[in-house]
Design a protein around this motif. Structure first.
Motif, PDB file in Angstrom:
ATOM      1  N   LEU A   1       0.816  -1.209   0.000  1.00 43.82           N
ATOM      2  CA  LEU A   1       0.000   0.000   0.000  1.00 43.82           C
ATOM      3  C   LEU A   1       0.854   1.267   0.000  1.00 43.82           C
ATOM      4  CD1 LEU A   1      -2.786   1.378   0.285  1.00 43.82           C
ATOM      5  CD2 LEU A   1      -2.550   1.108   2.763  1.00 43.82           C
ATOM      6  N   SER A   2       1.872   1.288   0.823  1.00 38.46           N
ATOM      7  CA  SER A   2       2.684   2.500   0.979  1.00 38.46           C
ATOM      8  C   SER A   2       3.428   2.833  -0.326  1.00 38.46           C
ATOM      9  CB  SER A   2       3.697   2.303   2.108  1.00 38.46           C
ATOM     10  OG  SER A   2       4.577   1.241   1.793  1.00 38.46           O
ATOM     11  N   PRO A   3       3.729   4.109  -0.517  1.00 36.24           N
ATOM     12  CA  PRO A   3       3.586   5.245   0.404  1.00 36.24           C
ATOM     13  C   PRO A   3       2.169   5.845   0.397  1.00 36.24           C
ATOM     14  CG  PRO A   3       4.696   5.931  -1.605  1.00 36.24           C
ATOM     15  CD  PRO A   3       4.493   4.456  -1.733  1.00 36.24           C
ATOM     16  N   ILE A   4       1.701   6.211   1.603  1.00 39.19           N
ATOM     17  CA  ILE A   4       0.399   6.854   1.767  1.00 39.19           C
ATOM     18  C   ILE A   4       0.644   8.337   2.008  1.00 39.19           C
ATOM     19  CG2 ILE A   4      -1.775   6.859   3.056  1.00 39.19           C
ATOM     20  CD1 ILE A   4      -0.936   4.046   4.097  1.00 39.19           C
ATOM     21  N   ALA A   5       0.495   9.128   0.972  1.00 41.13           N
ATOM     22  CA  ALA A   5       0.775  10.563   1.067  1.00 41.13           C
ATOM     23  C   ALA A   5       0.396  11.232  -0.247  1.00 41.13           C
ATOM     24  CB  ALA A   5       2.262  10.809   1.364  1.00 41.13           C
ATOM     25  N   PRO A   6       0.184  12.532  -0.229  1.00 42.94           N
ATOM     26  CA  PRO A   6       0.019  13.242  -1.500  1.00 42.94           C
ATOM     27  C   PRO A   6       1.250  13.034  -2.372  1.00 42.94           C
ATOM     28  CG  PRO A   6      -0.608  14.636   0.351  1.00 42.94           C
ATOM     29  CD  PRO A   6       0.039  13.433   0.942  1.00 42.94           C
ATOM     30  N   ILE A   7       1.069  12.985  -3.667  1.00 42.32           N
ATOM     31  CA  ILE A   7       2.139  12.591  -4.576  1.00 42.32           C
ATOM     32  C   ILE A   7       3.365  13.482  -4.463  1.00 42.32           C
ATOM     33  CG2 ILE A   7       1.275  13.938  -6.544  1.00 42.32           C
ATOM     34  CD1 ILE A   7       2.858  10.371  -6.624  1.00 42.32           C
ATOM     35  N   GLU A   8       3.171  14.770  -4.115  1.00 41.29           N
ATOM     36  CA  GLU A   8       4.326  15.671  -4.029  1.00 41.29           C
ATOM     37  C   GLU A   8       5.230  15.354  -2.847  1.00 41.29           C
ATOM     38  OE1 GLU A   8       0.865  18.026  -2.111  1.00 41.29           O
ATOM     39  OE2 GLU A   8       1.187  16.562  -3.742  1.00 41.29           O
ATOM     40  N   HIS A   9       4.729  14.513  -1.924  1.00 39.73           N
ATOM     41  CA  HIS A   9       5.542  14.128  -0.764  1.00 39.73           C
ATOM     42  C   HIS A   9       6.201  12.754  -0.946  1.00 39.73           C
ATOM     43  CE1 HIS A   9       4.062  17.621   1.239  1.00 39.73           C
ATOM     44  NE2 HIS A   9       2.826  17.168   1.395  1.00 39.73           N
ATOM     45  N   ILE A  10       6.041  12.183  -2.129  1.00 39.06           N
ATOM     46  CA  ILE A  10       6.587  10.843  -2.373  1.00 39.06           C
ATOM     47  C   ILE A  10       7.773  10.943  -3.322  1.00 39.06           C
ATOM     48  CG2 ILE A  10       6.059   8.507  -3.162  1.00 39.06           C
ATOM     49  CD1 ILE A  10       3.093   9.138  -2.697  1.00 39.06           C
ATOM     50  N   ASP A  11       8.888  10.342  -2.938  1.00 36.42           N
ATOM     51  CA  ASP A  11      10.069  10.423  -3.800  1.00 36.42           C
ATOM     52  C   ASP A  11      10.056   9.299  -4.841  1.00 36.42           C
ATOM     53  OD1 ASP A  11      10.877   8.098  -2.469  1.00 36.42           O
ATOM     54  OD2 ASP A  11      12.335   9.138  -1.201  1.00 36.42           O
ATOM     55  N   ALA A  12      11.012   9.360  -5.734  1.00 38.73           N
ATOM     56  CA  ALA A  12      11.067   8.404  -6.844  1.00 38.73           C
ATOM     57  C   ALA A  12      11.224   6.967  -6.365  1.00 38.73           C
ATOM     58  CB  ALA A  12      12.227   8.773  -7.779  1.00 38.73           C
TER      59      ALA A  12
ATOM     60  N   GLY B   1     -10.405  -2.718  -4.832  1.00 38.39           N
ATOM     61  CA  GLY B   1     -11.430  -1.735  -5.135  1.00 38.39           C
ATOM     62  C   GLY B   1     -10.856  -0.347  -5.305  1.00 38.39           C
ATOM     63  N   SER B   2      -9.640  -0.137  -4.786  1.00 33.88           N
ATOM     64  CA  SER B   2      -8.969   1.161  -4.943  1.00 33.88           C
ATOM     65  C   SER B   2      -8.633   1.458  -6.397  1.00 33.88           C
ATOM     66  CB  SER B   2      -7.690   1.199  -4.100  1.00 33.88           C
ATOM     67  OG  SER B   2      -7.997   1.114  -2.723  1.00 33.88           O
TER      68      SER B   2
ATOM     69  N   SER C   1      -4.156  10.475  -1.426  1.00 32.95           N
ATOM     70  CA  SER C   1      -2.967   9.908  -0.777  1.00 32.95           C
ATOM     71  C   SER C   1      -2.735   8.436  -1.091  1.00 32.95           C
ATOM     72  CB  SER C   1      -3.018  10.110   0.745  1.00 32.95           C
ATOM     73  OG  SER C   1      -3.119  11.477   1.059  1.00 32.95           O
ATOM     74  N   GLN C   2      -3.488   7.889  -2.047  1.00 29.98           N
ATOM     75  CA  GLN C   2      -3.278   6.506  -2.480  1.00 29.98           C
ATOM     76  C   GLN C   2      -3.040   6.435  -3.985  1.00 29.98           C
ATOM     77  OE1 GLN C   2      -6.175   3.643  -1.119  1.00 29.98           O
ATOM     78  NE2 GLN C   2      -6.248   4.503   0.934  1.00 29.98           N
ATOM     79  N   SER C   3      -2.443   7.473  -4.541  1.00 31.58           N
ATOM     80  CA  SER C   3      -2.291   7.542  -5.999  1.00 31.58           C
ATOM     81  C   SER C   3      -1.424   6.409  -6.541  1.00 31.58           C
ATOM     82  CB  SER C   3      -1.718   8.899  -6.415  1.00 31.58           C
ATOM     83  OG  SER C   3      -0.479   9.140  -5.770  1.00 31.58           O
ATOM     84  N   CYS C   4      -0.364   6.058  -5.844  1.00 31.22           N
ATOM     85  CA  CYS C   4       0.514   4.980  -6.327  1.00 31.22           C
ATOM     86  C   CYS C   4      -0.229   3.643  -6.314  1.00 31.22           C
ATOM     87  CB  CYS C   4       1.763   4.893  -5.467  1.00 31.22           C
ATOM     88  SG  CYS C   4       2.865   6.309  -5.594  1.00 31.22           S
ATOM     89  N   TYR C   5      -0.863   3.347  -5.200  1.00 29.04           N
ATOM     90  CA  TYR C   5      -1.565   2.069  -5.050  1.00 29.04           C
ATOM     91  C   TYR C   5      -2.718   1.960  -6.042  1.00 29.04           C
ATOM     92  CZ  TYR C   5      -3.966  -1.803  -2.681  1.00 29.04           C
ATOM     93  OH  TYR C   5      -4.557  -3.005  -2.392  1.00 29.04           O
ATOM     94  N   SER C   6      -3.553   2.997  -6.107  1.00 32.61           N
ATOM     95  CA  SER C   6      -4.710   2.961  -7.007  1.00 32.61           C
ATOM     96  C   SER C   6      -4.290   2.856  -8.469  1.00 32.61           C
ATOM     97  CB  SER C   6      -5.578   4.209  -6.807  1.00 32.61           C
ATOM     98  OG  SER C   6      -6.182   4.197  -5.535  1.00 32.61           O
ATOM     99  N   THR C   7      -3.263   3.613  -8.837  1.00 34.30           N
ATOM    100  CA  THR C   7      -2.791   3.587 -10.222  1.00 34.30           C
ATOM    101  C   THR C   7      -2.240   2.224 -10.597  1.00 34.30           C
ATOM    102  OG1 THR C   7      -2.302   5.959 -10.163  1.00 34.30           O
ATOM    103  CG2 THR C   7      -1.189   4.657 -11.851  1.00 34.30           C
ATOM    104  N   SER C   8      -1.447   1.638  -9.721  1.00 36.47           N
ATOM    105  CA  SER C   8      -0.853   0.336 -10.033  1.00 36.47           C
ATOM    106  C   SER C   8      -1.917  -0.759 -10.121  1.00 36.47           C
ATOM    107  CB  SER C   8       0.217  -0.028  -9.002  1.00 36.47           C
ATOM    108  OG  SER C   8      -0.324  -0.099  -7.696  1.00 36.47           O
ATOM    109  N   LYS C   9      -2.931  -0.685  -9.272  1.00 35.41           N
ATOM    110  CA  LYS C   9      -3.991  -1.699  -9.310  1.00 35.41           C
ATOM    111  C   LYS C   9      -4.897  -1.507 -10.530  1.00 35.41           C
ATOM    112  CE  LYS C   9      -3.006  -4.131  -5.650  1.00 35.41           C
ATOM    113  NZ  LYS C   9      -2.581  -5.544  -5.774  1.00 35.41           N
ATOM    114  N   ALA C  10      -5.190  -0.258 -10.901  1.00 34.91           N
ATOM    115  CA  ALA C  10      -5.972  -0.013 -12.123  1.00 34.91           C
ATOM    116  C   ALA C  10      -5.213  -0.525 -13.345  1.00 34.91           C
ATOM    117  CB  ALA C  10      -6.276   1.474 -12.263  1.00 34.91           C
ATOM    118  N   ALA C  11      -3.903  -0.300 -13.354  1.00 32.87           N
ATOM    119  CA  ALA C  11      -3.082  -0.800 -14.462  1.00 32.87           C
ATOM    120  C   ALA C  11      -3.046  -2.322 -14.473  1.00 32.87           C
ATOM    121  CB  ALA C  11      -1.669  -0.235 -14.349  1.00 32.87           C
ATOM    122  N   LEU C  12      -3.048  -2.942 -13.289  1.00 28.85           N
ATOM    123  CA  LEU C  12      -3.068  -4.404 -13.214  1.00 28.85           C
ATOM    124  C   LEU C  12      -4.349  -4.958 -13.840  1.00 28.85           C
ATOM    125  CD1 LEU C  12      -1.677  -6.985 -12.147  1.00 28.85           C
ATOM    126  CD2 LEU C  12      -2.927  -6.653 -10.000  1.00 28.85           C
ATOM    127  N   ASP C  13      -5.468  -4.279 -13.613  1.00 28.79           N
ATOM    128  CA  ASP C  13      -6.726  -4.697 -14.244  1.00 28.79           C
ATOM    129  C   ASP C  13      -6.629  -4.610 -15.768  1.00 28.79           C
ATOM    130  OD1 ASP C  13      -7.757  -5.056 -11.727  1.00 28.79           O
ATOM    131  OD2 ASP C  13      -9.045  -3.285 -11.750  1.00 28.79           O
TER     132      ASP C  13
END
Length: 249
Positions: A92-103, A143-144, A151-163
């Motif tokens: 799940l992590s990182p849980i934060a707005p995207i501007e607070h997440i590093d590469a 479901g994400s 604050s779940q942009s990485c997780y949601s994006t990766s799971k949508a792409a997995l679908d």
């Protein structure tokens, strides 16, 4: 003999899947970074077949070697009837707005949630291409992928792409002589380490943290054991793959 290859078996759903699938007619191939001694001992107690393959899913370029090792084990089994892959591992992590997440944080999340299942699928299909048996891949999505929260942009994006990836592979396999059936499944909200992680987030980094705490306090989370049972039912259905993205157990 039916073979089940499961990632993320160190705890949670993966551990529950492996434990429930132990059977005289099954061989379970467990994959996780940390070895789960509980599963190994349980298989020994029940005199069931289980092999453990310690592997870090971040090392995607080494997955061909992992599958060569898996196939060495599988080819020694008697009367192979079916082989299934469950891409369960996720983070799940990182849980934060995207501007607070590093590469590094972005890359690790997408690697575990998306790139690792993609490469595992590629290896699975390539190594089982000539096998005229029942072959299936279940990708554990979320479901994400559909219901977005801040604050779940990485997780949601990766799971949508997995679908989307699952849909694409389903199309590719449609007219193959020995096709692999694939489906992506939303398992629901489960009482696992991932839920504990989101409840520990600060309100500043995740504004919905209080709602997730309330859901847990009210006992609305599914157990890993219940969820694993439902996922196994779906995997073993005669019509598995006819619905490519399954949003409810």
């Amino acid at each position: 003999m039916n073979v089940f290859i499961i990632t993320g078996t160190s705890r949670g759903i993966g551990e529950a899947l492996a434990a429930q699938l132990l059977d005289d007619s099954h061989h379970i191939c467990c994959i996780s970074r940390a070895v789960n001694d509980k599963l190994i001992n349980l298989a020994k107690e029940k005199n069931n077949r289980l092999s453990y393959h310690s592997f870090d899913l971040n090392h995607i370029t080494a997955m061909d070697e992992l599958f060569a090792e898996l196939m060495d084990t599988i080819q020694q089994l008697p009367e192979l009837h079916a082989i299934y892959l469950i891409n369960n591992a996720g983070m799940l992590s990182p849980i934060a707005p995207i501007e607070h997440i590093d590469a590094t944080g972005i890359a690790e999340n997408v690697t575990v949630n998306l790139l690792a299942p993609m490469v595992m699928t590629s290896c699975f299909i390539r190594h089982t291409l000539a096998l005229p048996i029942d072959k299936r891949i279940m990708n554990i999505s979320s479901g994400s992928a559909k219901y977005l929260l801040p604050s779940q942009s990485c997780y949601s994006t990766s799971k949508a792409a997995l679908d989307s990836f699952t849909k694409s592979v389903s199309l590719e396999q449609m007219n193959k002589p020995h096709p692999v059936k694939v489906a992506s499944v939303y398992p629901g909200m489960i009482d696992t380490q991932m839920q504990a992680e989101i409840r520990s987030a600060s309100r500043e980094s995740f504004p919905y943290v209080d709602q997730f705490i309330q859901i847990a306090d009210q006992g609305q989370l599914q157990t890993a054991e219940y969820t694993a049972g439902k996922l196994i039912d779906i995997l073993l259905r005669f019509d598995f793959g006819s619905t490519v993205v399954i949003e409810e157990l």
